[in-house]
Scaffold this motif. Structure first.
Motif, PDB file in Angstrom:
ATOM      1  N   SER A 247      21.563  46.456 -25.131  1.00 37.58           N
ATOM      2  CA  SER A 247      20.590  45.601 -24.427  1.00 37.58           C
ATOM      3  C   SER A 247      21.344  44.613 -23.547  1.00 37.58           C
ATOM      4  O   SER A 247      21.247  43.406 -23.722  1.00 37.58           O
ATOM      5  CB  SER A 247      19.745  44.813 -25.453  1.00 37.58           C
ATOM      6  OG  SER A 247      19.121  45.655 -26.380  1.00 37.58           O
TER       7      SER A 247
ATOM      8  N   TRP B  83      17.535  47.910 -19.386  1.00 35.94           N
ATOM      9  CA  TRP B  83      17.935  48.559 -20.639  1.00 35.94           C
ATOM     10  C   TRP B  83      17.797  47.574 -21.795  1.00 35.94           C
ATOM     11  O   TRP B  83      18.571  46.609 -21.899  1.00 35.94           O
ATOM     12  CB  TRP B  83      19.389  49.049 -20.548  1.00 35.94           C
ATOM     13  CG  TRP B  83      19.517  50.433 -19.969  1.00 35.94           C
ATOM     14  CD1 TRP B  83      18.525  51.238 -19.497  1.00 35.94           C
ATOM     15  CD2 TRP B  83      20.744  51.182 -19.825  1.00 35.94           C
ATOM     16  NE1 TRP B  83      19.043  52.438 -19.055  1.00 35.94           N
ATOM     17  CE2 TRP B  83      20.399  52.428 -19.246  1.00 35.94           C
ATOM     18  CE3 TRP B  83      22.090  50.918 -20.117  1.00 35.94           C
ATOM     19  CZ2 TRP B  83      21.351  53.410 -18.968  1.00 35.94           C
ATOM     20  CZ3 TRP B  83      23.034  51.897 -19.832  1.00 35.94           C
ATOM     21  CH2 TRP B  83      22.669  53.131 -19.258  1.00 35.94           C
ATOM     22  N   ARG B  84      16.833  47.829 -22.646  1.00 32.59           N
ATOM     23  CA  ARG B  84      16.685  47.041 -23.866  1.00 32.59           C
ATOM     24  C   ARG B  84      16.615  48.013 -25.028  1.00 32.59           C
ATOM     25  O   ARG B  84      15.722  48.864 -25.076  1.00 32.59           O
ATOM     26  CB  ARG B  84      15.430  46.157 -23.805  1.00 32.59           C
ATOM     27  CG  ARG B  84      15.583  44.945 -22.868  1.00 32.59           C
ATOM     28  CD  ARG B  84      16.664  43.966 -23.364  1.00 32.59           C
ATOM     29  NE  ARG B  84      16.971  42.891 -22.430  1.00 32.59           N
ATOM     30  CZ  ARG B  84      17.990  42.916 -21.538  1.00 32.59           C
ATOM     31  NH1 ARG B  84      18.759  43.995 -21.425  1.00 32.59           N
ATOM     32  NH2 ARG B  84      18.218  41.869 -20.780  1.00 32.59           N
ATOM     33  N   ASP B  85      17.594  47.908 -25.920  1.00 30.20           N
ATOM     34  CA  ASP B  85      17.762  48.845 -27.032  1.00 30.20           C
ATOM     35  C   ASP B  85      17.842  50.279 -26.508  1.00 30.20           C
ATOM     36  O   ASP B  85      17.283  51.215 -27.086  1.00 30.20           O
ATOM     37  CB  ASP B  85      16.636  48.675 -28.054  1.00 30.20           C
ATOM     38  CG  ASP B  85      17.103  49.037 -29.465  1.00 30.20           C
ATOM     39  OD1 ASP B  85      18.285  48.805 -29.790  1.00 30.20           O
ATOM     40  OD2 ASP B  85      16.283  49.556 -30.248  1.00 30.20           O
ATOM     41  N   TYR B  86      18.559  50.448 -25.424  1.00 32.73           N
ATOM     42  CA  TYR B  86      18.692  51.759 -24.786  1.00 32.73           C
ATOM     43  C   TYR B  86      19.801  52.572 -25.469  1.00 32.73           C
ATOM     44  O   TYR B  86      20.908  52.065 -25.695  1.00 32.73           O
ATOM     45  CB  TYR B  86      19.024  51.593 -23.297  1.00 32.73           C
ATOM     46  CG  TYR B  86      19.174  52.935 -22.612  1.00 32.73           C
ATOM     47  CD1 TYR B  86      18.055  53.627 -22.151  1.00 32.73           C
ATOM     48  CD2 TYR B  86      20.425  53.528 -22.483  1.00 32.73           C
ATOM     49  CE1 TYR B  86      18.178  54.873 -21.558  1.00 32.73           C
ATOM     50  CE2 TYR B  86      20.561  54.777 -21.888  1.00 32.73           C
ATOM     51  CZ  TYR B  86      19.429  55.448 -21.434  1.00 32.73           C
ATOM     52  OH  TYR B  86      19.560  56.686 -20.867  1.00 32.73           O
TER      53      TYR B  86
ATOM     54  N   PRO C 154      18.632  44.109 -17.225  1.00 32.71           N
ATOM     55  CA  PRO C 154      17.371  43.941 -17.971  1.00 32.71           C
ATOM     56  C   PRO C 154      16.558  45.218 -18.147  1.00 32.71           C
ATOM     57  O   PRO C 154      15.685  45.262 -19.017  1.00 32.71           O
ATOM     58  CB  PRO C 154      16.610  42.891 -17.144  1.00 32.71           C
ATOM     59  CG  PRO C 154      17.314  42.788 -15.842  1.00 32.71           C
ATOM     60  CD  PRO C 154      18.726  43.231 -16.053  1.00 32.71           C
TER      61      PRO C 154
ATOM     62  N   ASP D  83      17.168  34.043 -26.512  1.00 36.26           N
ATOM     63  CA  ASP D  83      16.513  35.336 -26.673  1.00 36.26           C
ATOM     64  C   ASP D  83      17.374  36.318 -27.445  1.00 36.26           C
ATOM     65  O   ASP D  83      16.951  37.462 -27.666  1.00 36.26           O
ATOM     66  CB  ASP D  83      16.212  35.935 -25.283  1.00 36.26           C
ATOM     67  CG  ASP D  83      15.358  35.010 -24.425  1.00 36.26           C
ATOM     68  OD1 ASP D  83      14.582  34.229 -25.006  1.00 36.26           O
ATOM     69  OD2 ASP D  83      15.489  35.066 -23.190  1.00 36.26           O
TER      70      ASP D  83
END
Lengths: 309, 309
Positions: B85, B92-95, B90, A275
């Motif tokens: 990320s 935080w994705r592209d935070y 999980p 991923d």
């Protein structure tokens, strides 16, 4: 009146040499090859190199200037000393290949680096990685080798051996490798190992060319052997990209031509690996260099010396 | 009248922050931590960072100058944008973690890089790799991370994610990893995965600390779990050294302290890996940084900014 490099490529099955101009073109009639092979003695290997280089040098025209000699050698090598210990040429251990060539071109500077570094230079100079700065050049052949450019700089490593992608491990495999480790990419995916795997599954044949022909004829074992090799190469590229964040990998070498699907299969294995976008973003392309690539890369050690660490 | 860096280390189980002087020492009373954890929501994570940093900033003395903020984050990250990320967080994705910290220290430059890069900077600056130029700094903890210095230059990669040694594959394993791939080092050798493996073998316990205690008491499963992790780490280091020719690897992180034998076992796995001297020459040493290492490394993004790519 041409500035030339003497380019030499030492591999597990052959040594080649040629004169290469500053624009990367080979001088007509200067390209020669001699067999090497794991069964050769140290003297036979030295004779092969000497004959090959002597034939190449005879193609010089009056007024040509030999700027230097560049040697790409199968690894491992011993730093920048010119000494080599190619895994697949067991008769040579810490052998002074650079010194041998110096005797053939007295007074001319000789530079020896891993073949993977040379092929990477060639891809950046004349091949599929022009304009790129985070690159691995790869060869899949008798062995599996490579070289790295990171952030626009060629990475040689303190011992000159950076780029040994053939000895990066592949998960799910445990095959013995000639280097003494287990699960190395080369011990799984090289041409000879792929042929051996196919024969173990019942395929009848003994060369990569035969495997290629069988695959074209739809033989399921041959197709599986090719996919197995390509998938392993893709997984090793994924590990490499996890570690050094590559933008592009250019793949050449005899076994990469075993099928038109080979390089796309490698690319699929990378794209589907995980991923992590920074891994799957790595583009996998076929080398756009002809079979001259390793010689062009060896010549780059001379003509692009500012890039050589 | 001290020039300080605000140092922040974001990991899978906690966030820490401190004020760090130009000599690498932490300001007394400035070090704070808050839990993070994979179950936290995005808002909980932001609150943890905000509370932690606010408490740290309260330790500033009159006249102190805040030169900048350095953030080491668990990966992946998004280049130099400050966005993160983290695999083990999980929510935080592209935070925009860098942006969050900018709001807490208006007008102060904020630099965010992978935690592995920070730990490598710390090892070179104050730790076990001083004077070295071909280095991997490693953390074995909830996750397994690292960073690279090659030829004296920190390698960040075009997306900032170079150094993900935890997602280099280990031969002979096929365990699923949280990244979606199989056989990654982190999915085999991290603290939680080692504990899980031990419980699958019949050991009773749930933490690395308990595993450590069992090993000290001579429990054979606990000892085997520790050796399994260390061997996998050693194999991944061998792959890394095949690819980039490392001189030294410095290992820290909670799980590396699970046994006094842990780092020596990693070193043995590297030393016995293959016949390639350029691989087995790689020295494996324990980090000489205290638990302050990640914060010292984050501060190095400010105080050693000339080394930061």
């Amino acid at each position: 009146m041409t500035d030339l490099a003497l380019a030499i490529d030492l591999g597990g099955t052959k040594v080649e040499s040629a004169l290469v101009a500053a624009d990367g073109t080979l001088v007509d009639g200067s390209r020669h090859r001699r067999p090497t092979g794991s069964a050769s003695s140290a003297e036979q290997l030295a004779a092969a190199v000497t004959e090959c280089v002597t034939a190449t040098l005879a193609a010089r025209a009056p007024g040509d200037t030999l700027l230097g000699a560049g040697i790409g050698s199968a690894g491992p090598i011993a730093g920048t000393s010119g000494n080599v210990s190619p895994l697949n040429l067991p008769a040579w251990r810490d052998y002074p290949l650079g010194g041998l060539v110096e005797q053939l071109v007295p007074g001319i500077p000789v530079t020896l680096r891993m073949d993977g570094i040379c092929i990477t230079l060639a891809e950046v100079w004349k091949g599929a990685a022009q304009g790129e700065t985070n690159v691995m050049g790869m060869i899949v052949s008798t062995g599996v080798g490579g070289g790295l450019m990171l952030g626009g700089r060629i990475i040689a490593g303190p011992t000159g051996n950076a780029g040994h992608i053939g000895h990066v491990a592949v998960s799910g495999f445990d095959d013995e490798c000639a280097c003494g480790a287990r699960g190395c990419l080369e011990g799984i995916a090289s041409g000879p190992r792929s042929v051996r795997w196919a024969t173990e599954q019942g395929w009848v044949g003994s060369t990569g060319e035969e495997l290629s022909a069988s695959a074209r004829a739809g033989d399921t074992i041959a197709l599986a052997a090719i996919e197995r090799s390509a998938t392993a190469v893709g997984r090793a590229i994924a590990s490499a990209s996890a570690l050094v964040d590559l933008d592009i990998v250019a793949i050449g070498g005899g076994f990469s031509h075993v099928s038109e699907q080979y390089v796309p299969l490698v690319g699929r294995a990378v794209a589907e690996h995980s991923d992590f976008g920074f891994v799957t973003k790595t583009r996998v392309v076929a080398s756009s260099l002809s079979g001259e690539g390793p010689l062009v890369g060896a010549a780059a050690l001379v003509h692009l010396s500012e890039l050589v660490p």
